[in-house]
Design a protein around this motif. Structure first.
Motif, PDB file in Angstrom:
ATOM      1  N   LEU A 199      -5.087 -12.005  -4.219  1.00  5.94           N
ATOM      2  CA  LEU A 199      -6.101 -10.762  -4.208  1.00  5.94           C
ATOM      3  C   LEU A 199      -5.297  -9.707  -3.183  1.00  5.94           C
ATOM      4  O   LEU A 199      -4.733  -9.977  -2.048  1.00  5.94           O
ATOM      5  CB  LEU A 199      -7.345 -11.115  -3.563  1.00  5.94           C
ATOM      6  CG  LEU A 199      -8.238 -11.980  -4.632  1.00  5.94           C
ATOM      7  CD1 LEU A 199      -9.633 -12.337  -4.118  1.00  5.94           C
ATOM      8  CD2 LEU A 199      -8.301 -11.440  -5.990  1.00  5.94           C
ATOM      9  N   LEU A 200      -5.488  -8.383  -3.365  1.00 10.08           N
ATOM     10  CA  LEU A 200      -5.220  -7.393  -2.647  1.00 10.08           C
ATOM     11  C   LEU A 200      -6.487  -7.032  -1.650  1.00 10.08           C
ATOM     12  O   LEU A 200      -7.440  -6.380  -2.294  1.00 10.08           O
ATOM     13  CB  LEU A 200      -4.669  -6.042  -3.386  1.00 10.08           C
ATOM     14  CG  LEU A 200      -4.233  -4.879  -2.632  1.00 10.08           C
ATOM     15  CD1 LEU A 200      -3.229  -5.356  -1.779  1.00 10.08           C
ATOM     16  CD2 LEU A 200      -3.896  -3.966  -3.578  1.00 10.08           C
ATOM     17  N   TYR A 201      -6.351  -6.961  -0.353  1.00  9.10           N
ATOM     18  CA  TYR A 201      -7.266  -6.654   0.648  1.00  9.10           C
ATOM     19  C   TYR A 201      -6.917  -5.340   1.211  1.00  9.10           C
ATOM     20  O   TYR A 201      -5.846  -5.157   1.368  1.00  9.10           O
ATOM     21  CB  TYR A 201      -7.662  -7.636   1.614  1.00  9.10           C
ATOM     22  CG  TYR A 201      -8.171  -8.933   1.226  1.00  9.10           C
ATOM     23  CD1 TYR A 201      -9.546  -9.251   1.173  1.00  9.10           C
ATOM     24  CD2 TYR A 201      -7.464  -9.828   0.315  1.00  9.10           C
ATOM     25  CE1 TYR A 201      -9.987 -10.342   0.731  1.00  9.10           C
ATOM     26  CE2 TYR A 201      -8.066 -11.134  -0.037  1.00  9.10           C
ATOM     27  CZ  TYR A 201      -9.297 -11.339   0.266  1.00  9.10           C
ATOM     28  OH  TYR A 201      -9.879 -12.523  -0.202  1.00  9.10           O
ATOM     29  N   GLN A 202      -8.135  -4.465   1.257  1.00  8.86           N
ATOM     30  CA  GLN A 202      -7.813  -3.189   2.168  1.00  8.86           C
ATOM     31  C   GLN A 202      -8.843  -3.096   3.515  1.00  8.86           C
ATOM     32  O   GLN A 202      -9.984  -3.653   3.315  1.00  8.86           O
ATOM     33  CB  GLN A 202      -7.981  -1.941   1.224  1.00  8.86           C
ATOM     34  CG  GLN A 202      -8.035  -0.775   1.691  1.00  8.86           C
ATOM     35  CD  GLN A 202      -8.351   0.406   0.760  1.00  8.86           C
ATOM     36  OE1 GLN A 202      -8.769   0.335  -0.451  1.00  8.86           O
ATOM     37  NE2 GLN A 202      -8.158   1.553   1.274  1.00  8.86           N
ATOM     38  N   SER A 207     -14.656  -6.737   1.756  1.00  9.00           N
ATOM     39  CA  SER A 207     -15.451  -7.638   1.074  1.00  9.00           C
ATOM     40  C   SER A 207     -15.407  -7.221  -0.610  1.00  9.00           C
ATOM     41  O   SER A 207     -16.012  -8.113  -1.221  1.00  9.00           O
ATOM     42  CB  SER A 207     -17.212  -7.281   1.441  1.00  9.00           C
ATOM     43  OG  SER A 207     -17.252  -5.923   1.367  1.00  9.00           O
ATOM     44  N   ASN A 208     -14.440  -6.499  -0.672  1.00  3.26           N
ATOM     45  CA  ASN A 208     -14.167  -6.124  -1.987  1.00  3.26           C
ATOM     46  C   ASN A 208     -12.742  -5.990  -2.491  1.00  3.26           C
ATOM     47  O   ASN A 208     -12.189  -4.975  -2.743  1.00  3.26           O
ATOM     48  CB  ASN A 208     -14.854  -4.738  -2.494  1.00  3.26           C
ATOM     49  CG  ASN A 208     -14.854  -4.392  -3.824  1.00  3.26           C
ATOM     50  OD1 ASN A 208     -14.778  -5.291  -4.931  1.00  3.26           O
ATOM     51  ND2 ASN A 208     -14.858  -3.138  -4.125  1.00  3.26           N
ATOM     52  N   PRO A 209     -12.143  -7.409  -2.536  1.00  6.10           N
ATOM     53  CA  PRO A 209     -10.695  -7.255  -2.768  1.00  6.10           C
ATOM     54  C   PRO A 209     -10.308  -7.259  -4.006  1.00  6.10           C
ATOM     55  O   PRO A 209     -11.365  -7.390  -4.868  1.00  6.10           O
ATOM     56  CB  PRO A 209     -10.201  -8.880  -2.484  1.00  6.10           C
ATOM     57  CG  PRO A 209     -11.388  -9.611  -2.506  1.00  6.10           C
ATOM     58  CD  PRO A 209     -12.747  -8.762  -2.086  1.00  6.10           C
ATOM     59  N   PRO A 234      -8.247 -16.251  -2.767  1.00 12.41           N
ATOM     60  CA  PRO A 234      -9.289 -15.778  -3.055  1.00 12.41           C
ATOM     61  C   PRO A 234     -10.303 -16.146  -1.787  1.00 12.41           C
ATOM     62  O   PRO A 234     -10.097 -17.118  -1.129  1.00 12.41           O
ATOM     63  CB  PRO A 234      -9.620 -16.652  -4.139  1.00 12.41           C
ATOM     64  CG  PRO A 234      -8.116 -17.083  -4.873  1.00 12.41           C
ATOM     65  CD  PRO A 234      -7.382 -17.217  -3.767  1.00 12.41           C
ATOM     66  N   ALA A 235     -11.346 -15.423  -1.535  1.00 10.25           N
ATOM     67  CA  ALA A 235     -12.139 -15.360  -0.602  1.00 10.25           C
ATOM     68  C   ALA A 235     -13.113 -16.792  -0.607  1.00 10.25           C
ATOM     69  O   ALA A 235     -13.299 -17.587   0.433  1.00 10.25           O
ATOM     70  CB  ALA A 235     -13.007 -14.143  -0.327  1.00 10.25           C
ATOM     71  N   ASP A 236     -13.523 -17.117  -1.555  1.00  8.49           N
ATOM     72  CA  ASP A 236     -14.332 -18.166  -1.934  1.00  8.49           C
ATOM     73  C   ASP A 236     -13.616 -19.690  -1.898  1.00  8.49           C
ATOM     74  O   ASP A 236     -12.379 -19.705  -2.308  1.00  8.49           O
ATOM     75  CB  ASP A 236     -15.276 -18.332  -3.086  1.00  8.49           C
ATOM     76  CG  ASP A 236     -14.407 -18.098  -4.310  1.00  8.49           C
ATOM     77  OD1 ASP A 236     -14.408 -19.135  -5.068  1.00  8.49           O
ATOM     78  OD2 ASP A 236     -13.674 -17.235  -4.805  1.00  8.49           O
ATOM     79  N   ALA A 237     -14.334 -20.346  -1.203  1.00  5.37           N
ATOM     80  CA  ALA A 237     -13.758 -21.695  -0.803  1.00  5.37           C
ATOM     81  C   ALA A 237     -13.084 -22.618  -1.956  1.00  5.37           C
ATOM     82  O   ALA A 237     -12.034 -22.989  -2.182  1.00  5.37           O
ATOM     83  CB  ALA A 237     -14.606 -22.912   0.107  1.00  5.37           C
TER      84      ALA A 237
END
Length: 256
Positions: A199-202, A207-209, A234-237
């Motif tokens: 995922l691309l994070y900004q 909270s919205n990758p 990914p953010a979720d485990a």
């Protein structure tokens, strides 16, 4: 000019386009087109635009090929001096591979699409040279193209290693990595990572990758945004563990 350049307008300019000059003794490598055919225009397309765009395909003389389109902002045909066609023996077959834009959405094969092009035959001994142009056509990437690529007339030097020799060099000189059994971050190929959950994070929008395209086309291109973006799992485990375990499986297959 051999063709106009095209890219999505929601990204900074990042591409390139080749130009050519005829230095042959006979001045026969390049010729002006005989005419143009209008292949598409945006006058009736309901999208935000500064002005209508008109895409023209050069009609090449006998024995010559067009390597790209000409784009104008008026319905008047471009000047015949605007672009050059290339002698057929200096061209190579090319293919559409990366979608730029289309009237029906993401690479809809039933709509009109714009694609970047590349030589069909690629490899250490291939002679095709992409010029950085695009193709505009009805259909998807499997449709036959109206343009070609350049061809390198000088064969690749015999001193260049072949694939078997390259493999031997890599096996001999590539570094060997030893990972601790409890290492959390495992290596993987870029393509695999992009296609399997990267995922691309900004900064400011953590909270919205955004899911990364398999070919990375939606990655930031602006060189002045250091620190504003980063890649992560990914953010979720559950998904994070899934990607980690899949990476381990891939590594096990690679080293079996």
């Amino acid at each position: 000019m051999l063709g106009s350049y095209g890219q999505p307008n929601n990204q900074p300019l990042f591409g390139w386009i080749l130009v050519a000059k005829d230095v042959s003794s006979t001045s026969s490598a390049l010729k002006k087109p005989l005419d143009y055919t209008l292949v598409w225009n945006s006058a009736s397309v309901k999208v935000s635009q500064d002005s209508p765009g008109y895409v023209w395909l050069p009609k090449a003389p006998d024995g010559y090929k067009a390597l790209g389109h000409v784009v104008t902002t008026t319905p008047d045909k471009p000047s015949l001096d605007k672009i050059k066609c290339v002698r057929q023996d200096l061209t190579e077959q090319c293919e559409a591979y990366s979608w730029i834009w289309g009237t029906g959405g993401d690479s809809d094969p039933n709509s009109f699409n714009f694609y970047a092009v590349r030589p069909s035959n690629r490899g250490t001994q291939a002679l095709g040279v992409g010029v950085g142009a695009f193709v505009a056509q009805n259909g998807g990437t499997n449709s036959s193209l109206s343009i070609t690529c350049l061809k390198n007339t000088n064969a690749i030097s015999k001193s260049m290693p072949n694939l078997k020799q390259i493999g031997a060099l890599l096996q001999t000189y590539s570094p060997i990595l030893y990972l601790h059994p409890d290492e959390e971050f495992q290596p993987s190929s870029v393509d695999w990572f992009f296609s399997n959950g990267a995922l691309l994070y900004q900064r400011g929008k953590e909270s919205n990758p955004v899911k990364i395209a398999p070919n990375g086309t939606n990655l930031p291109q602006d060189p002045h945004t250091d620190g504003a973006y980063w890649l992560d799992l990914p953010a979720d485990a559950d998904n994070k563990e899934r990607v980690k375990k899949e990476i381990c499986k891939v590594l096990n297959l690679m080293y079996m």
